[in-house]
Design an enzyme around this catalytic site. Structure first.
Site, PDB file in Angstrom:
ATOM      1  N   SER A 192      -1.541   7.016  -1.207  1.00  0.00           N
ATOM      2  CA  SER A 192      -2.322   5.792  -1.032  1.00  0.00           C
ATOM      3  C   SER A 192      -3.008   5.406  -2.349  1.00  0.00           C
ATOM      4  CB  SER A 192      -3.309   5.966   0.119  1.00  0.00           C
ATOM      5  OG  SER A 192      -3.772   4.731   0.601  1.00  0.00           O
ATOM      6  N   ASP A 222       1.078   4.123   5.300  1.00  0.00           N
ATOM      7  CA  ASP A 222       0.224   4.916   4.415  1.00  0.00           C
ATOM      8  C   ASP A 222       0.496   6.418   4.537  1.00  0.00           C
ATOM      9  OD1 ASP A 222      -2.244   6.278   3.396  1.00  0.00           O
ATOM     10  OD2 ASP A 222      -2.980   4.220   3.218  1.00  0.00           O
TER      11      ASP A 222
END
Length: 298
Positions: free
Chosen positions: A39, A173
């Site tokens: 991320s 993610d």
């Protein structure tokens, strides 16, 4: 000396990684032999692997505005926070009509602008970032292919950015399954592992989870903590930055970066032992037995 740098996810808190890198640079340590990130850690890690130093990363962060990264028209309104946007009817409408508040197209264009359309294999430092596949339920390690595409998948926070569809996968993610990919570094076998963790799990204040976005983010934090399990223990040294800002609160980037630098500076002796081959594993064992003795910089 070969060593690997691992950078956790954490949204805006991930800017603290820049401060950690700045502190390492000031100590004159060698550049890492391998970088892994998830991320926001993937964004910072990609910049570092591309050859950026902390000063260049900080200059970019200080000029960053979230609305310039998002395509949804609501983000063009002045001074609107993501938390308020997600609570608005237009945001929920976007989720219902599509797969997230934002398509991610503008984010992908910006990643292409800052990284160039380069391949991961061409980076100055070997690099990998993690995404989560909703089809298989497995973490996907991206260590080859277009860098901007890989990072775009890794930052696809569920409900905010639309997932990335690739080769039959639906990628979101990486923090869903592997928020601090020390396992990726260990599998590559590139020496000792130093991790920067900007998402330590702590008991929350009830007021912070009173509204929809707070509930969503807290659910993500809990799921991330449970999924992480023993993976974080694979690091030889973990520098933890404690910052309670919301994941999408990018105000005062300079303060987050400075906090990361202070977190690293507070572990100066441990960093020196890490690069001298000292007993960092033993120090981590002591930290687990006596967590209240850890250095906490806020």
């Amino acid at each position: 000396m070969e060593w690997s740098l691992v950078l956790s996810g954490g949204g805006a808190r991930g800017l603290a990684h820049i401060g950690v890198i700045r502190a390492l640079e000031r100590r004159g340590v060698p550049r890492p032999s391998f970088i892994a990130g998830t991320s926001m850690g993937a964004v910072i890690g990609a910049m570092y692997a591309l050859g950026w130093d902390s000063a260049k990363m900080e200059a970019y962060a200080l000029g960053f505005e979230m609305k310039d990264f998002m395509e949804n028209p609501a983000f063009r309104l002045p001074d609107i926070a993501l938390s308020r946007l997600v609570q608005a009817g237009t945001a929920f409408g976007s989720v219902l009509r599509g797969q997230g508040v934002d398509s991610g197209k503008k984010a992908r264009a910006e990643l292409g602008r800052i990284f160039g359309e380069v391949s991961i294999e061409s980076l100055a430092t070997p690099f990998a970032c993690v995404a989560s596949d909703l089809v298989s339920g497995q973490a996907v390690v991206q260590a080859a292919g277009n860098l901007a595409d890989a990072v775009r998948a890794s930052i696809s926070f569920p409900g905010v950015f639309a997932p990335v569809r690739r080769d039959g996968m639906v990628l979101v993610d990486g923090g869903v399954l592997d928020n601090m990919p020390c396992d990726v570094a260990r599998e590559r076998g590139r020496g000792r592992v130093l991790a920067s963790d900007v998402s330590p799990f702590e008991v929350a204040e009830p007021e912070s989870i009173a509204k929809g976005m707070g509930v969503l983010l807290r659910c993500f934090d809990i799921a991330t903590e449970r999924a992480q399990g023993p993976i974080g223990d694979l690091a030889d040294l973990t520098i933890t930055t404690y910052d309670r800002r919301a994941a999408f609160d990018f105000d005062r980037a300079d303060a987050v970066i400075a906090l990361g630098a202070r977190s690293a500076e507070a572990r100066a002796a441990d960093i020196d032992r890490f690069f001298a081959g000292g007993p960092s594993r033993w120090a981590r064992f002591i930290d687990k037995l006596f967590p209240w003795k850890r250095s906490r910089v806020r």
